[in-house]
Design a protein around this motif. Structure first.
Motif, PDB file in Angstrom:
ATOM      1  N   LEU A 225       5.630   0.070  11.269  1.00  0.00           N
ATOM      2  CA  LEU A 225       6.316  -0.918  10.446  1.00  0.00           C
ATOM      3  C   LEU A 225       7.175  -0.153   9.453  1.00  0.00           C
TER       4      LEU A 225
ATOM      5  N   SER B 277      -1.099  -8.222   5.757  1.00  0.00           N
ATOM      6  CA  SER B 277      -0.446  -7.023   5.252  1.00  0.00           C
ATOM      7  C   SER B 277      -1.444  -6.034   4.662  1.00  0.00           C
ATOM      8  N   THR B 278      -0.919  -5.085   3.876  1.00  0.00           N
ATOM      9  CA  THR B 278      -1.769  -4.113   3.191  1.00  0.00           C
ATOM     10  C   THR B 278      -2.324  -4.692   1.892  1.00  0.00           C
TER      11      THR B 278
ATOM     12  N   SER C 182      -1.754  -4.490   8.728  1.00  0.00           N
ATOM     13  CA  SER C 182      -0.958  -3.314   8.390  1.00  0.00           C
ATOM     14  C   SER C 182      -1.781  -2.355   7.552  1.00  0.00           C
TER      15      SER C 182
ATOM     16  N   LEU D  80      -0.388  -2.250  12.636  1.00  0.00           N
ATOM     17  CA  LEU D  80       0.951  -1.812  12.274  1.00  0.00           C
ATOM     18  C   LEU D  80       0.844  -0.790  11.156  1.00  0.00           C
TER      19      LEU D  80
ATOM     20  N   THR E  85       2.501   1.451   8.360  1.00  0.00           N
ATOM     21  CA  THR E  85       3.687   1.634   7.529  1.00  0.00           C
ATOM     22  C   THR E  85       4.025   3.118   7.485  1.00  0.00           C
TER      23      THR E  85
END
Length: 346
Positions: free
Chosen positions: A7, A205-206, A245, A314, A316
């Motif tokens: 990502l 997400s994170t 992520s 995903l 980053t």
């Protein structure tokens, strides 16, 4: 976990050490990242979309170029702020990319996150209507977009249109199957449950918009469970997909050690952990950075409940280090996926 991809925010800057110094560098290098990911054996190349910042903002031309230079990997967005979008024009652009990609497009959408502009959607010509919340505005645009990419008739035909009597004109081109590849970036358990009810795939997400004091992976795993239960209860066909992520920095050679060793030192000294903070006026849980050799990464990721519950991870990446450097990271991530998959099989 079956799939692993990168990502990228697509940042560019003239900072010391940056290999991506201009907007031109960022666009060309992002295409190179997709090629490097496919060559290294990853499963996906995903890009973040932010406006009014020095990063990727208009994803579809870039995704089309990535599609033309790859043949296997998924191409995705994580995520498009729908408050900036004309959903019908976006449906045309998305279908065009998906046709070029041969059905590999995965579209992550949401209501967006905090940004530099005081009211960016209004600057784009989409002021928030009186009495409508940002979540409601994004939801209505997503509904129209999903209908459009599903091939449902949208516009009343004129006298010269060739459609069945009483029919409506659909958006063209139409890419079959794209409507089944729409994801929603959910931040909390309520939005995760709603995503399942609506039959969209889930992106997490994170960070999450909850602060229970539990690790990020525990909170996210609970959201994933609620999401999958809502999908089943709604009776949607097929299997719901979930991505999470994580920031992961494999140290596999001298160069990666040079870049990432300070993060490893901080980690070994106990300064790298999940933490609680505030975002968008909500107390939230932010994830830590995973850093080190593959043995250490495998051990720690197997203890992350959400990573092990999701089908897609995903990662980053530091895109400003360039595609050549990140190719080494991608090779390591592909091996890490195989390690985690074998461990699950056992």
């Amino acid at each position: 976990m079956r799939n692993i991809g990168f990502l990228s925010f697509g940042w560019w800057s003239g900072a010391p050490g940056s290999k991506v110094r201009t907007a031109n560098d960022a666009m060309v290098d992002t295409i190179g990242l997709a090629e490097a990911a496919e060559d290294a054996g990853l499963d996906g190349a995903w890009i973040r979309v932010h406006h009014f910042e020095q990063c990727v903002s208009s994803p579809f031309p870039l995704l089309a170029a990535m599609a033309a230079r790859t043949s296997r990997i998924e191409l995705g967005t994580g995520v498009i702020n729908m408050r900036y979008e004309n959903p019908l024009y976006m449906a045309e652009a998305a279908a065009t990319v998906d046709l070029i990609a041969g059905g590999r497009l995965q579209l992550g959408v949401s209501r967006g996150s905090p940004e530099p502009a005081a009211d960016g959607p209004a600057a784009f010509g989409y002021p928030l209507a009186w009495g409508v919340t940002p979540v409601e505005d994004a939801a209505s645009r997503i509904e129209v977009f999903r209908e459009a990419v599903d091939g449902i008739g949208i516009a009343k035909p004129g006298p010269q249109a060739h459609v069945p009597e009483g029919g409506l004109l659909p958006i063209q081109p139409h890419s079959p199957g794209l409507s089944d590849r729409v994801w929603y970036g959910a931040g909390g358990i309520d939005s995760a449950r709603r995503t399942g009810e609506l039959g969209m795939h889930l992106m997490s997400s994170t960070l999450v918009l909850e602060a229970t004091g539990e690790p990020l992976g525990v909170v996210q795993a609970r959201q994933i469970g609620e999401y999958r239960a809502a999908w089943r209860e709604a009776g949607h066909p097929g299997n719901p997909r979930v991505s999470v992520s994580r920031s992961i920095m494999p140290i596999v050679d001298d160069l990666s050690n040079t870049y990432f060793h300070p993060y490893l030192e901080r980690d070994l000294m106990g300064g790298n952990r999940d933490h609680i903070g505030e975002i968008d006026n909500t107390m939230s849980t932010f994830g830590k950075t995973y850093v080190g050799g593959l043995d250490k990464l495998e051990r720690e990721l197997r203890e992350d409940d959400a990573v092990m519950a999701a089908d897609t991870l995903l990662v980053t990446i530091p895109n400003q280090l360039g595609a050549d450097f990140n190719h080494t990271t991608f090779v390591a991530l592909a091996e890490l996926r195989e390690r985690l998959t074998r461990r699950i099989a056992l």
